[in-house]
Design an enzyme around this catalytic site. Structure first.
Site, PDB file in Angstrom:
ATOM      1  N   LYS A  16       0.811  -1.226   0.000  1.00  0.00           N
ATOM      2  CA  LYS A  16       0.000   0.000   0.000  1.00  0.00           C
ATOM      3  C   LYS A  16       0.842   1.273   0.000  1.00  0.00           C
ATOM      4  O   LYS A  16       0.450   2.259  -0.622  1.00  0.00           O
ATOM      5  CB  LYS A  16      -1.026   0.006   1.135  1.00  0.00           C
ATOM      6  N   ASN A  44      -1.464   6.869   6.562  1.00  0.00           N
ATOM      7  CA  ASN A  44      -0.687   5.887   7.313  1.00  0.00           C
ATOM      8  C   ASN A  44       0.798   5.951   6.964  1.00  0.00           C
ATOM      9  O   ASN A  44       1.610   5.276   7.591  1.00  0.00           O
ATOM     10  CB  ASN A  44      -1.241   4.478   7.028  1.00  0.00           C
ATOM     11  N   HIS A  68      -1.579  -8.705  11.835  1.00  0.00           N
ATOM     12  CA  HIS A  68      -2.211  -8.111  13.026  1.00  0.00           C
ATOM     13  C   HIS A  68      -3.220  -9.066  13.676  1.00  0.00           C
ATOM     14  O   HIS A  68      -4.210  -8.615  14.249  1.00  0.00           O
ATOM     15  CB  HIS A  68      -2.918  -6.791  12.674  1.00  0.00           C
TER      16      HIS A  68
END
Length: 438
Positions: A116, A139, A184
């Site tokens: 990303k 981010n 995660h």
């Protein structure tokens, strides 16, 4: 634009993003309170005196008295204090939600387990090549609220699953989930589908959804619809075309760029380029300037970055590979003339490492496993694996063994926080040692 006048606002988490939230509210005549579970969080010294602060823990009294809580992506919504506030009907948002309520220009939104940052940066470069005043962040780089500017013509945001959990007002002109692989899992106790559900929020109210034809998990929950445009290796509206030993980027049957004109290399980067091109097209950027940007973009540090080529040996820093899917992407289609010396290890965040096994079967693979989950990784193929405590020990072990034609690849499939400050520090240490040992 929302009106926050008279609201009791509490911000959880400082750092650059927390400070951007403080500045956002102060500019609107609201003085928020700030709390952070760290005793001395970064940015504490930059907090204006008028802002009340509480450090070392959360302050439940402040939270329950709030009208609005702005939560850092670093704190789980499942935290008991946040759950209690939500149950009491207190609104909980993140900085991206605040941004989306204010932004006047179109937004391109990008998420995914891997790639990303590269795609976000690439779309930003495509916009710049077209002469568009673009704000790139989220981010990566600058927090979104620091990008707000009346003169901005386009925003390109990288968004994490954590940021998307607290965002409901995003209306992207183009949105993508590049891929979904385990990551995660320590934050998603219900597993991959819970993680995917957070990512899927990016498509809500999006004008165009750019999906990965090779990854069904990137599709909207009801399947592809008329908003969807796809990219993929062999399938999709945007795909790769292999002809007479050459590879082309192809859009709806038309060859648009030979990959040998690109500075980026590797199949995963070619599909990143396709995704970026699909987003840029959907945002109305001219195709010609987008293709020009693809020929000049050199990639980002710590992402399959060649840090040394010496005596016929390539040393590659892929420290950003903090999960299994990212390391899979690096190994998929990788050609090495000699031996691949692969450095794996760190904190695996409760991930399943078994998908890596199929890439490690060759006669020319040697594994050097380190850190908290080194033993688990070495178990993938014990007969060619060696385990050390640290990455430096592993590199000193392999250095005398390398021969011309070999590749030394740090693509650890793990987070770095068990032994390093972040993946950048790990990558810089690898580069330093490569130059010393190579």
């Amino acid at each position: 634009m929302a009106d926050y006048q008279g609201k009791n606002v509490v911000i959880i988490g400082l750092g650059l993003t927390g400070l951007s939230c403080v500045d956002f509210f102060l500019a609107r005549g609201v003085t928020p309170r700030v709390m952070d579970t760290r005793m001395t969080p970064p940015g504490l010294d930059k907090l204006p005196e008028a802002v009340e602060r509480h450090t070392g823990s959360l302050n439940d009294e402040w939270l329950m008295a709030a009208d609005l809580i702005v939560a850092s992506p670093g704190i789980a919504l499942a935290h008991p204090s946040l759950s209690a506030a939500a149950d009491a009907g207190i609104e909980i948002v993140g900085d991206i939600e605040l941004f989306c309520r204010e932004a006047q220009a179109p937004i391109v939104a990008i998420t995914g387990s891997n790639g990303k940052s590269t795609v976000t940066t690439l779309v930003g470069e495509m916009a710049k090549a077209a002469g568009v005043n673009v704000g790139v962040g989220g981010n990566i780089g600058l927090p979104a609220l620091m990008l707000l500017d009346d003169e901005c013509e386009l925003y390109v945001l990288e968004l994490s699953s954590f940021q998307l959990e607290t965002t409901s007002s995003l209306q992207a002109v183009a949105a993508t989930i590049l891929n979904v692989t385990e990551d995660h899992m320590d934050r998603y106790p219900f597993g991959l589908q819970q993680y995917r559900a957070a990512k899927l929020r990016i498509y809500e109210n999006a004008k165009v959804c750019v999906v990965n034809a090779d990854d069904a998990l990137t599709m909207p929950i009801r399947g592809a619809d008329e908003r969807c445009v796809s990219f993929g290796v062999n399938m999709g509206d945007y795909h790769l075309n292999h002809q007479q030993g050459e590879t082309w980027l192809r859009v709806k049957g038309e060859k648009v760029l030979n990959v040998k004109e690109m500075k980026l290399s590797g199949q995963h980067n070619y599909t990143n380029a396709l995704a970026a091109l699909a987003l840029a097209d959907a945002a109305g950027l001219p195709r010609a300037s987008s293709l020009k940007a693809l020929t000049t973009f050199t990639g980002l540090p710590h992402r399959f970055e060649v840090v040394l080529e010496h005596n016929g040996v390539r040393w590659i820093n892929d420290s950003k590979a903090t999960n299994v899917g990212s390391t899979e992407a690096a190994l998929n289609g990788l050609h090495v003339d000699g031996t691949l010396h692969l450095l794996l290890g760190g904190d695996g965040k409760s991930a399943d490492f078994s998908p890596l096994a199929r890439y490690l079967n060759g006669d020319n693979v040697r594994l050097y496993c380190f850190g908290r989950d080194g033993a688990q990784l070495a178990a993938l193929r014990p007969e060619v694996a060696e385990q050390t405590e640290t990455m430096e020990q592993a590199m000193r072990l392999l250095a005398p063994r390398v021969q011309p034609g070999d590749m030394v690849l740090l693509s650890p499939a793990c987070a770095s926080l068990d032994q390093f400050k972040n993946f950048e520090q790990r990558g810089n240490e690898f580069a330093r040692l490569a130059k010393e040992l190579g």
